[in-house]
Design a protein around this motif. Structure first.
Motif, short mmCIF file in Angstrom:
data_model
loop_
_atom_site.label_atom_id
_atom_site.label_comp_id
_atom_site.label_asym_id
_atom_site.label_seq_id
_atom_site.Cartn_x
_atom_site.Cartn_y
_atom_site.Cartn_z
N CYS A 95 0.88 -1.17 0.00
CA CYS A 95 0.00 0.00 0.00
C CYS A 95 0.92 1.22 0.00
CB CYS A 95 -0.92 0.01 1.22
SG CYS A 95 -2.14 1.35 1.20
N ALA A 96 1.14 1.78 -1.19
CA ALA A 96 2.13 2.84 -1.31
C ALA A 96 1.90 3.65 -2.58
CB ALA A 96 3.54 2.24 -1.32
N SER A 97 2.56 4.77 -2.65
CA SER A 97 2.53 5.61 -3.84
C SER A 97 3.44 5.01 -4.91
CB SER A 97 2.99 7.03 -3.49
OG SER A 97 2.23 7.57 -2.43
N THR A 98 3.34 5.55 -6.11
CA THR A 98 4.15 5.08 -7.23
C THR A 98 5.63 5.31 -6.95
OG1 THR A 98 2.41 5.43 -8.85
CG2 THR A 98 4.67 5.43 -9.66
N SER A 99 6.44 4.28 -7.18
CA SER A 99 7.89 4.40 -7.04
C SER A 99 8.56 3.30 -7.85
CB SER A 99 8.31 4.28 -5.56
OG SER A 99 8.07 2.98 -5.07
N ILE A 100 9.84 3.48 -8.13
CA ILE A 100 10.61 2.44 -8.82
C ILE A 100 10.68 1.19 -7.94
CG2 ILE A 100 12.96 1.83 -9.54
CD1 ILE A 100 13.22 4.67 -10.68
N GLU A 101 10.82 1.40 -6.63
CA GLU A 101 10.89 0.26 -5.71
C GLU A 101 9.60 -0.57 -5.77
OE1 GLU A 101 13.80 3.26 -4.61
OE2 GLU A 101 11.62 3.38 -4.95
N TYR A 102 8.46 0.11 -5.90
CA TYR A 102 7.18 -0.59 -5.95
C TYR A 102 7.12 -1.52 -7.16
CZ TYR A 102 2.10 -0.98 -4.98
OH TYR A 102 0.85 -1.44 -4.66
N VAL A 103 7.57 -1.04 -8.31
CA VAL A 103 7.57 -1.87 -9.52
C VAL A 103 8.49 -3.08 -9.33
CG1 VAL A 103 8.06 -1.97 -11.99
CG2 VAL A 103 7.06 0.11 -11.00
N ALA A 104 9.67 -2.85 -8.76
CA ALA A 104 10.60 -3.96 -8.51
C ALA A 104 10.01 -4.96 -7.53
CB ALA A 104 11.93 -3.41 -8.00
#
Length: 517
Positions: free
Chosen positions: A68-77
């Motif tokens: 449950c988070a905002s868009t980030s490069i880490e989220y995609v990974a």
């Protein structure tokens, strides 16, 4: 080409395709956000570290991992790392109420939750933490071992996992615009079908895709995941803004984008839209909400590249496509069934309707959900089987085929107003209101009526500098429609309430009106 052999197979893995691109084109940009670029080699290594870390935590095949988070490069990974580890990715919408978020988390059975401070400010997870839930902060905000950087292992060599088509890929919760969200289990075969479809829609290694909707949304994932699977570059936006979107599109020479209709409207309304060079666009797509014919025509006139409207559900089943650039005389429709998609219309008794008649849209294809997670009875409610036992997903939408095989969408079944025994379709009234020069957009909902059971009420957003009154607009509309369609009330508001992906929250309007009455 190095991807061709993989795409020709009946089934494949998206994280595996990322690994292929990392080996063949390691320096190719995979993700770009706020000036930060991650190459395919870097993304592949990060995915491996995530998978290795999850396996260290004891993640089992098919076990849910929530975020449950905002868009980030880490989220995609993270998303791709969960898949490489054999887990079930469960993206939760930060915009949901704390009660719904807690219910989603409990339903998923996830034992590990990735979140950021923006989400934590509106959803306290102290109770879950006390019950043994492992939390990891994607934005490195805690300063201890539960931070993303500390949680990750330095090793990027997880135990290999070989997914099967029937394995669950992700668990996505419905928008909740009509009630409590339900967990939709999309199998790996469904996502692989999306990748193959994207390849036929022009996605490939040279694609530069601009993603401006949240990662938790299926609207985003149907474009983001295939772009990465096919070796293209994804430009991420942490928050949609028309000026920033246009700047990024021009700067990066964007070729593809997936937007919801309200984003198209805001972009076309931007006073500087025509000042930007958008000639690099090859294809634009729209989904998730009704797309007016007038807006499609404006996009075709002023924005280079193909425009395709996609009609479908997160649950899968039937999919329609309108290639607006090829059929400018059919902009009032949602197009024809896509290749391999069987879309039929049924009546209240579950029988197929005759040609030209209106009915509920049901669809069947290779891209279908397994069911609602932990809700077998809810799954049965949306299934329909034809005389030969073929499984279809019910959409809850009402439609009609024209003489050329194009499907016209009427309304959500739940939104149809039954007044005095007559069916009133809100979309008909909204289309009529759109003819008034002072009306920018509207939403018609049914509210309780002692006399008629239900009666229609309109919420209207006026164009800037319009001085028409709500009463005069009400009289104008009622003079143009049939007696049974007349509005009981009309309210002018500054903005219609919408979900993060642009769906009008009609349930909220109904509840607000009923409460005031």
């Amino acid at each position: 080409m190095y991807l061709d052999d993989h795409l020709a197979r009946p089934f494949g893995s998206i994280p595996a395709l990322v690994h292929v691109t990392a080996a063949e084109r390691p320096t190719q940009p995979a993700l770009i956000l706020d000036g930060h670029t991650l190459s395919y080699a870097g993304l592949d290594a990060l995915i491996g570290r995530v998978a290795n870390s999850l396996q260290r935590e004891g993640l089992k095949q098919g076990q849910a991992v929530a975020a449950c988070a905002s868009t980030s490069i880490e989220y995609v990974a993270l998303f791709l790392g969960v898949l490489r580890a054999g887990g079930l990715m469960t993206p939760l919408p930060p915009s949901a109420t704390p009660q719904n978020l807690s219910a989603m988390l409990a339903n998923s059975g996830a034992k590990i939750l990735f979140m950021d401070q923006a989400c934590a400010r509106q959803w306290s997870t102290d109770e879950q933490a006390a019950a043994g839930l492992n939390r990891v902060w994607l934005d490195d905000s805690s300063g201890d071992a539960s931070d993303w950087s500390s949680w990750l292992t330095p090793h990027a060599t997880p135990t290999p996992i070989f997914p099967e088509p029937h394995w669950p890929f992700n668990l996505i919760y419905s928008s909740g615009t009509t009630g409590t969200p339900k967990g939709i289990v999309q199998p790996c075969s469904m996502r692989w079908a999306h990748v193959q479809r994207a390849a036929t829609n022009g996605y490939g290694p040279d694609t530069i895709m601009l993603a401006s909707t949240p990662i938790y949304s299926n609207t985003t994932l149907v474009a983001l995941l295939p772009t990465l699977a096919l070796g293209g570059t994804v430009i991420l936006m942490s928050k949609f803004d028309t000026r920033r979107y246009l700047e990024l599109a021009q700067q990066h020479r964007v070729t593809h984008t997936m937007l919801v209709p309200v984003q198209y409207q805001r972009l076309m309304d931007d006073p500087n839209f025509d000042d930007f060079d958008l000639s690099s666009f090859q294809a634009k797509f729209s989904t998730s909400a009704p797309f007016s014919a007038a807006l499609k025509a404006d996009v075709l006139r002023r924005w280079p590249g193909r425009l395709t409207e996609i009609y479908g559900m997160t649950e899968g089943g039937g999919r329609c496509e309108l290639e607006a650039h090829n059929y400018p005389h059919k902009l009032h429709t949602i197009g024809k069934p896509a290749s391999g998609h069987d879309i039929r219309l049924i009546n209240e008794q579950g029988q197929e309707v005759a040609p030209g008649e209106t009915g509920e849209i049901v669809g069947s294809s290779a891209a279908m959900m397994e069911g609602y997670f932990g809700m077998p009875e809810k799954t049965r409610e949306v299934e329909w089987f034809d005389a030969k036992g073929k499984r279809f997903i019910r959409t809850g939408d009402i439609g009609r085929y024209d003489e050329d095989g194009f499907l016209t969408l009427s309304d959500r079944k739940k939104d149809v107003v039954i007044s005095g025994g007559f069916n009133i379709y809100p979309s008909d009234l909204e289309a009529e209101l759109s003819q008034h020069p002072a009306v920018r957009e509207s939403a018609v909902v049914g509210v309780p009526s002692r006399q008629w059971g239900e009666t229609p009420v309109a919420y209207v957003v006026l164009r800037p500098q319009s001085d028409v009154s709500a009463e005069s607009l009400l009289q104008w509309l009622n003079a143009r429609v049939g007696k049974t369609q007349r509005l009981a009330d009309l309210i002018c508001i500054d903005r219609l309430p919408r979900s993060e992906i642009g769906k009008i929250l009609k349930r909220q309007l109904r509840e607000e009106y009923t409460a005031k009455s």
